[in-house]
Scaffold this motif. Structure first.
Motif, PDB file in Angstrom:
ATOM      1  N   VAL A 265      -6.385  12.334  -7.349  1.00 21.37           N
ATOM      2  CA  VAL A 265      -5.660  12.022  -6.125  1.00 21.37           C
ATOM      3  C   VAL A 265      -5.166  10.575  -6.170  1.00 21.37           C
ATOM      4  N   ALA A 266      -3.902  10.400  -5.762  1.00 21.68           N
ATOM      5  CA  ALA A 266      -3.336   9.060  -5.639  1.00 21.68           C
ATOM      6  C   ALA A 266      -2.885   8.853  -4.196  1.00 21.68           C
ATOM      7  N   VAL A 267      -3.290   7.716  -3.622  1.00 21.72           N
ATOM      8  CA  VAL A 267      -2.909   7.392  -2.245  1.00 21.72           C
ATOM      9  C   VAL A 267      -2.112   6.090  -2.281  1.00 21.72           C
ATOM     10  N   ALA A 268      -0.965   6.089  -1.625  1.00 28.46           N
ATOM     11  CA  ALA A 268      -0.117   4.893  -1.665  1.00 28.46           C
ATOM     12  C   ALA A 268      -0.787   3.723  -0.956  1.00 28.46           C
ATOM     13  N   SER A 269      -0.693   2.534  -1.563  1.00 32.28           N
ATOM     14  CA  SER A 269      -1.241   1.332  -0.928  1.00 32.28           C
ATOM     15  C   SER A 269      -0.138   0.540  -0.220  1.00 32.28           C
ATOM     16  N   LYS A 270       1.112   0.912  -0.467  1.00 31.01           N
ATOM     17  CA  LYS A 270       2.248   0.265   0.200  1.00 31.01           C
ATOM     18  C   LYS A 270       3.306   1.333   0.454  1.00 31.01           C
ATOM     19  N   SER A 271       4.254   1.008   1.323  1.00 31.20           N
ATOM     20  CA  SER A 271       5.315   1.983   1.581  1.00 31.20           C
ATOM     21  C   SER A 271       6.380   1.875   0.487  1.00 31.20           C
ATOM     22  N   LEU A 272       7.232   2.865   0.440  1.00 29.80           N
ATOM     23  CA  LEU A 272       8.242   2.991  -0.607  1.00 29.80           C
ATOM     24  C   LEU A 272       9.605   3.169   0.052  1.00 29.80           C
ATOM     25  N   GLN A 280       6.251   6.318   3.979  1.00 30.82           N
ATOM     26  CA  GLN A 280       4.946   5.686   4.216  1.00 30.82           C
ATOM     27  C   GLN A 280       3.819   6.696   4.119  1.00 30.82           C
ATOM     28  N   GLY A 281       2.653   6.204   3.672  1.00 32.24           N
ATOM     29  CA  GLY A 281       1.444   7.035   3.668  1.00 32.24           C
ATOM     30  C   GLY A 281       1.489   8.205   2.696  1.00 32.24           C
ATOM     31  N   ILE A 282       1.967   7.937   1.483  1.00 26.71           N
ATOM     32  CA  ILE A 282       2.039   9.018   0.490  1.00 26.71           C
ATOM     33  C   ILE A 282       0.634   9.391   0.004  1.00 26.71           C
ATOM     34  N   SER A 295       2.144  14.857   0.380  1.00 34.93           N
ATOM     35  CA  SER A 295       2.372  14.612   1.807  1.00 34.93           C
ATOM     36  C   SER A 295       2.704  13.135   2.033  1.00 34.93           C
ATOM     37  N   ALA A 296       3.319  12.841   3.184  1.00 31.98           N
ATOM     38  CA  ALA A 296       3.612  11.461   3.566  1.00 31.98           C
ATOM     39  C   ALA A 296       3.648  11.404   5.083  1.00 31.98           C
ATOM     40  N   GLU A 297       3.285  10.250   5.625  1.00 29.89           N
ATOM     41  CA  GLU A 297       3.275  10.111   7.091  1.00 29.89           C
ATOM     42  C   GLU A 297       4.688  10.014   7.635  1.00 29.89           C
ATOM     43  N   THR A 298       5.573   9.306   6.923  1.00 31.25           N
ATOM     44  CA  THR A 298       6.996   9.297   7.296  1.00 31.25           C
ATOM     45  C   THR A 298       7.805   9.487   6.023  1.00 31.25           C
ATOM     46  N   GLY A 299       8.953  10.131   6.143  1.00 37.54           N
ATOM     47  CA  GLY A 299       9.844  10.315   4.998  1.00 37.54           C
ATOM     48  C   GLY A 299       9.389  11.411   4.049  1.00 37.54           C
TER      49      GLY A 299
END
Lengths: 414, 414
Positions: A265-272, A280-282, A295-299
């Motif tokens: 599992v990879a969780v984003a530490s910054k937005s893209l 955000q929140g990949i 999944s992502a919180e936005t986008g």
């Protein structure tokens, strides 16, 4: 005595032309820049001609035009792209033009525009631009990327400041992370890239089988490395044999994953920011190299369209290690621009690998056999943080600590 | 209620796209503009897409880059021009792109730069651009020229005003002479070009043998007209058959002189800006069509280099009649830009004629046999004034008054 703004701008121009693409007398240079970059571009052109350049061309980029095409034009206009539009770019590649790109686009430019249409146009652009992309990723042309504090980008990064203050602040950030405040910036770049070279030599000697990332935010990712992978970073021998620096800033060392050996599992530490949309929140789960749950919180929609570009877009093409103490991270600013943010944190990239990250990788058959990935896209996203540990995993399965709490712990880093 | 600046800018965009090149649904448009034209260009692009354009492209022009090439580059760089640089422009001509050019260059940009070098580069540019030039002069593509109040041009025209005030004042001039203050500017352009059409019909009916200019300032010039000459002005049937207006503003009617039948003395009534140099106080004596004695108070060297471009540059390719009461003349301003100043006064042009000004002129052999002139250059210079009288001379030698004290005196002008 601290330098004036104009002195810093002039030193930045020199860093891009001299350290960035190492332009030689008789060389040719193509600068791609947003309209806001005018004073910097003029100085770069001056530096280039004074070094004896034979030709300097500037492609001015106006992102507003791309937006108008998508929002005011019909569907046919949105997707219109004549073949000859790429021919000139290909000719310049053939003629050995070094390329300097200046980033500065509005990270939110295309928010609200039909995502499917953007994806369709982006894909077409990527397909038509394949020859030029190949020359860039294969470093058969010299190139370097820098940045310009455009109004739109500055206001995005510093929404609470006036436009004038935001632009001034962002320029200072650019100068800081580009080592322009050092006494002799070109020499400072040499010292910095020498240190990155020691790290890549160490990692290439180790030939780890995989790299493991973990942190309390949920990342637990094992990235198998391509057979005969090559770590790279900082300076590179360019097309003309001179030392070039493709990214400014750059604090990363990076290599090619094996397209079928990524798990966890990879969780984003910054937005893209990609295609004018902020993601955000990949969170991505990989199995046998492929992102199987996304999944992502936005986008999220844009992200999924991106991974649908072709069958390799859901696989990885790069992993990069960046210490949490890198200058970009120290600014404490989220720039919403990959060139900067990727140097604030370790990251991975969806899509194509750099052929130079695999021994013999310029031969496509060998590249694919070694586990390299071929795709129309290459999009980095950040997973490193000051809480992230990174281990190298040897072929016999033992672990070597590379980073603890986001910082290098190997001798070569000193 | 008077219009706001933004309203005027938007109406100007509409005038250029609708009245200028009469862009149709499905059409393609190329805009060539200085970087200062950004807000106007964005509005033009919006208007074009809303009319259903299939493709709108913008070539941004940065005159500073051309100057840096000449001042900072070596001789090889100054003259460097790869063949492929013109190919894209030629492809767009072949593909039927309408062209809108926005003028706004600094009239004094190249003052102090080696004139011989400028001349050599200009000649090379003209030679390589011959195919595109031919499409423009032959109207096989639709085109129109407008203007933008760039900082450099505004400060040149209004040196005593602040930059901000100079730009604002120059924009108002542009709006005035482009009829943007009229209630419905597109309709106003229709009325105006209808009047110019009545004048050209009258003059074409007369088929004068020559036109004679005289004024107390020393001009006493007889310009023989080409056989089968055609007077043109205002609107033209464009490549797609629609009515287009190639120059905005335009208050002239013009035709082709006979290259070997120009005699007497012409004295400039306004200064001329060419190749970035201001030329003042021109006096030329013509014999059998050729300028045999040439002088200028300033810029004489540049003028002479211009006339040396090729063997036809010292002959005339155009005469144009403009009343002294035209809007440009009424502003009382010297714009140091031909597009504007040529509409303040009757003028002549060195160099190539427009093939559309001679019956059957698209056939080069016929054009030359009729007395048309073929040259790499086409440079207008002003000889008309409120003191100038113009007569038409019939084939039997009788004289018909066309203008007195700078104003039309024929019925068709009403």
């Amino acid at each position: 005595m601290s330098k004036t703004f104009d002195e810093k701008l002039n030193e930045y121009a020199r860093v891009l032309v001299e350290a960035g693409v190492a332009l030689q007398s008789g060389g040719k240079l193509l600068i791609n820049a947003p309209l806001d970059a005018r004073p910097l571009v003029h100085e770069m052109v001056r530096v280039a001609y004074r070094r004896g350049a034979l030709d300097v061309r500037v492609e001015w980029r106006d992102e507003e035009l791309e937006k108008l095409r998508l929002t005011e034009g019909g569907r046919e206009a949105a997707l219109f792209m004549p073949e000859w539009a790429m021919e000139q770019a290909e000719r310049m590649v053939d003629d050995g033009y070094a390329r300097i790109g200046l980033r500065g686009d509005d990270p939110n430019l295309l928010a609200g525009v039909d995502g499917a249409l953007i994806a369709e146009r982006s894909k077409k652009t990527a397909q038509m631009g394949e020859k030029v992309s190949a020359a860039i990723t294969g470093h058969t042309v010299d190139w370097s990327l820098g940045a310009v504090a455009s109004s739109a980008w500055a206001k995005n990064v510093y929404p609470d400041l006036s436009e004038e203050d935001a632009v001034a602040r962002l320029w200072e950030d650019i100068f800081t992370v580009s080592r322009i405040n050092e006494n002799d910036p070109v020499a400072a770049w040499k010292d910095h890239t020498d240190r990155l070279a020691r790290l890549t030599h160490y990692l290439n000697d180790q030939q780890f089988s995989a790299v493991h990332f973990s942190n309390p935010e949920g990342t637990d990712l094992t990235v198998g490395l391509a057979d005969g992978h090559v770590w790279d970073g900082g300076a590179m021998a360019g097309a003309t044999g001179n030392s070039t620096v493709p990214n400014m800033p750059t604090d990363e060392v990076f290599t090619a994953p094996h397209r079928d050996r990524v798990d966890g599992v990879a969780v984003a530490s910054k937005s893209l920011s990609v295609r004018g949309t902020l993601i955000q929140g990949i969170r991505m789960e990989f199995k046998d190299g492929k992102a199987v749950s996304v999944s992502a919180e936005t986008g999220e929609e844009t992200l999924k369209q991106l991974l649908d570009t072709d069958e390799s877009a859901a696989h990885l093409g790069e992993i990069a290690l960046v210490p949490a103490s890198a200058p970009v991270a120290q600014t404490g600013t989220l720039f919403n621009m990959t060139l900067f943010d990727e140097n604030a944190a370790s990251h991975i990239a969806q899509g194509r690998c750099y052929s130079t990250n695999i021994a013999g990788g310029s031969d496509e058959e060998k590249l694919l056999a070694a586990g390299g990935n071929k795709s129309l896209i290459h999009v980095d996203w950040m997973i490193g943080s000051p809480t992230t540990d990174v281990d190298g995993i040897t072929k016999d399965g033992s672990r070597v600590p590379l980073m603890r709490q986001g910082e290098w712990v190997v001798e070569a880093a000193n």
